[in-house]
Design an enzyme around this catalytic site. Structure first.
Site, PDB file in Angstrom:
ATOM      1  N   THR A 129       0.801  -1.269  -0.037  1.00 27.20           N
ATOM      2  CA  THR A 129       0.010  -0.025  -0.099  1.00 27.20           C
ATOM      3  C   THR A 129       0.706   1.549  -0.227  1.00 27.20           C
ATOM      4  O   THR A 129       0.487   2.330  -0.731  1.00 27.20           O
ATOM      5  CB  THR A 129      -0.921  -0.050   1.220  1.00 27.20           C
ATOM      6  OG1 THR A 129      -1.762  -1.156   1.022  1.00 27.20           O
ATOM      7  CG2 THR A 129      -1.745   1.331   1.334  1.00 27.20           C
ATOM      8  N   THR A 168       1.880  -4.306   4.455  1.00 22.39           N
ATOM      9  CA  THR A 168       1.688  -4.422   5.623  1.00 22.39           C
ATOM     10  C   THR A 168       1.044  -6.015   5.893  1.00 22.39           C
ATOM     11  O   THR A 168       1.292  -6.684   6.928  1.00 22.39           O
ATOM     12  CB  THR A 168       0.661  -3.661   6.405  1.00 22.39           C
ATOM     13  OG1 THR A 168      -0.743  -3.959   5.859  1.00 22.39           O
ATOM     14  CG2 THR A 168       1.159  -2.174   6.509  1.00 22.39           C
TER      15      THR A 168
HETATM   16  C1  SIN Z   1      -0.213  -5.309   1.123  1.00 24.92           C
HETATM   17  O1  SIN Z   1       0.129  -5.987   1.927  1.00 24.92           O
HETATM   18  O2  SIN Z   1       0.378  -5.329   0.013  1.00 24.92           O
HETATM   19  C2  SIN Z   1      -1.533  -4.499   0.637  1.00 24.92           C
HETATM   20  C3  SIN Z   1      -2.031  -3.930   2.290  1.00 24.92           C
HETATM   21  C4  SIN Z   1      -0.930  -3.101   2.990  1.00 24.92           C
HETATM   22  O3  SIN Z   1       0.281  -2.816   2.478  1.00 24.92           O
HETATM   23  O4  SIN Z   1      -1.256  -2.345   3.671  1.00 24.92           O
END
Ligand code: SIN
Length: 318
Positions: free
Chosen positions: A20, A99
């Site tokens: 993200t 995340t």
């Molecule tokens: C991901 O993990 O690539 C998408 C969600 C995020 O980064 O919060």
């Protein structure tokens, strides 16, 4: 202590893997319907004016939504980290990541890469196109920590808190403050661009570095099953029949396992399958032994225990 100017001269490499933090949405208010990993590491750096003038390099290792993280990308990331950490002019390396599987990748890197310099993961809960994205501040903080003298080991910086890579847990699916260091608490925090340390930096890790030298395709099959009301042993038997060489059971509470799953677990062990019991609780791990007779994953989360089994089996192979 180096002066501000000397500190700014210390070179940091930013390795992008997606997430993200590098995500873009068609509408600014869209915090969930965006494309993760849309920006390369260079584009991400260019979008953060506060980093202008710092001695930084970028390399895009991947541009993934981290729910699609895979073993081949872990190997690629570990190789890039080894290459940059070995350069005398590099003070530390930042890894931008999604995340969702951050704690798994952080565990893999802790176990396989000896980090006598800082390896600082960072991420974001809001895409780069949000009116108030959390990524830019997290990236600035990560670069500050990566050039801080005396720091070592795998760490993650989010929301100003510095977590040990192995202590990290994602505990919320949407809030900006989504991560916890569990019972130990953060290792340090960032205050007005300065690092305030609360306890020792993590050890350098790298215990299973030998796993990096194996053939790319030679990954053991390690699955995770959750225990719950009405859990079925049939799923564990199916995993073994489908080739699982090890299984982590995300047990209830302190790692307890439903009796049907437990019976299947003992059958699996008798067939030579490794089984570890972890906890499906976000915090606390597994304390002590249980009457189940299943070995415990201790402090490791189920996904971290899976990474450890993966590496143990991979290095035991030859
Ligand atoms: C991901 O993990 O690539 C998408 C969600 C995020 O980064 O919060």
């Amino acid at each position: 202590m180096p002066s501000e100017e000397e500190r700014a001269e210390r070179r940091v490499v930013i390795l992008g893997t997606g997430g993200t933090i590098a995500g873009t949405a068609a509408m600014a208010q869209d915090h969930t319907g965006y494309q993760a990993g849309a920006l390369s590491a260079a584009d991400l750096l260019a979008s953060v004016p506060a980093l202008a003038g710092q001695v930084l390099e970028t390399e895009s290792v991947a541009q993934l939504d981290s729910c699609d993280m895979d073993h081949a990308t872990w190997l690629k990331l570990a190789a890039a980290l080894q290459r940059h950490l070995a350069r005398p002019e590099v003070a530390g390396v930042v890894v931008t990541h999604g995340t969702d599987t951050l704690e798994e990748t952080a565990a893999f890197i802790h176990f396989t890469v000896a980090a006598s310099k800082p390896v600082v993961f960072t991420a974001a809960m809001r895409p780069a196109t949000a009116p108030s994205p959390d990524g830019p501040q997290n990236l600035v903080d990560a670069c500050t920590l990566a050039r801080e003298p005396g720091v070592q080991g795998v760490l993650a910086v989010l929301g100003g808190k510095v977590h040990a890579g192995m202590g990290l847990r994602k505990v919320h699916g949407y809030h900006v403050d989504a991560f916890s260091s569990g019972d130990a608490g953060p290792v340090a925090q960032l205050e007005d661009g300065c690092v305030r340390r609360f306890r020792d930096w993590p050890d350098t890790g790298g215990e299973w570095a030998a796993a990096l030298a194996r053939d790319d395709q030679a990954w053991p099959v390690v699955d995770i099953l959750t225990s719950h009301a009405g859990a079925r042993g049939a799923l564990l038997r199916a995993a073994v029949a489908a080739g699982a060489q090890a299984v982590v059971l995300a047990g209830t509470g302190n790692g307890s396992v439903h009796k049907d799953l437990l019976a299947a677990a003992h059958e699996a062990i008798a067939q030579g399958v490794r089984v570890l019991r972890a906890s499906r609780c976000q915090l606390g791990g597994v304390v002590g032994e249980s009457r189940s007779g299943l070995p415990s994953a201790g402090e490791l989360t189920a996904v971290q225990a899976r990474v450890r089994l993966l590496l143990e089996l991979r290095t035991a192979k030859d």
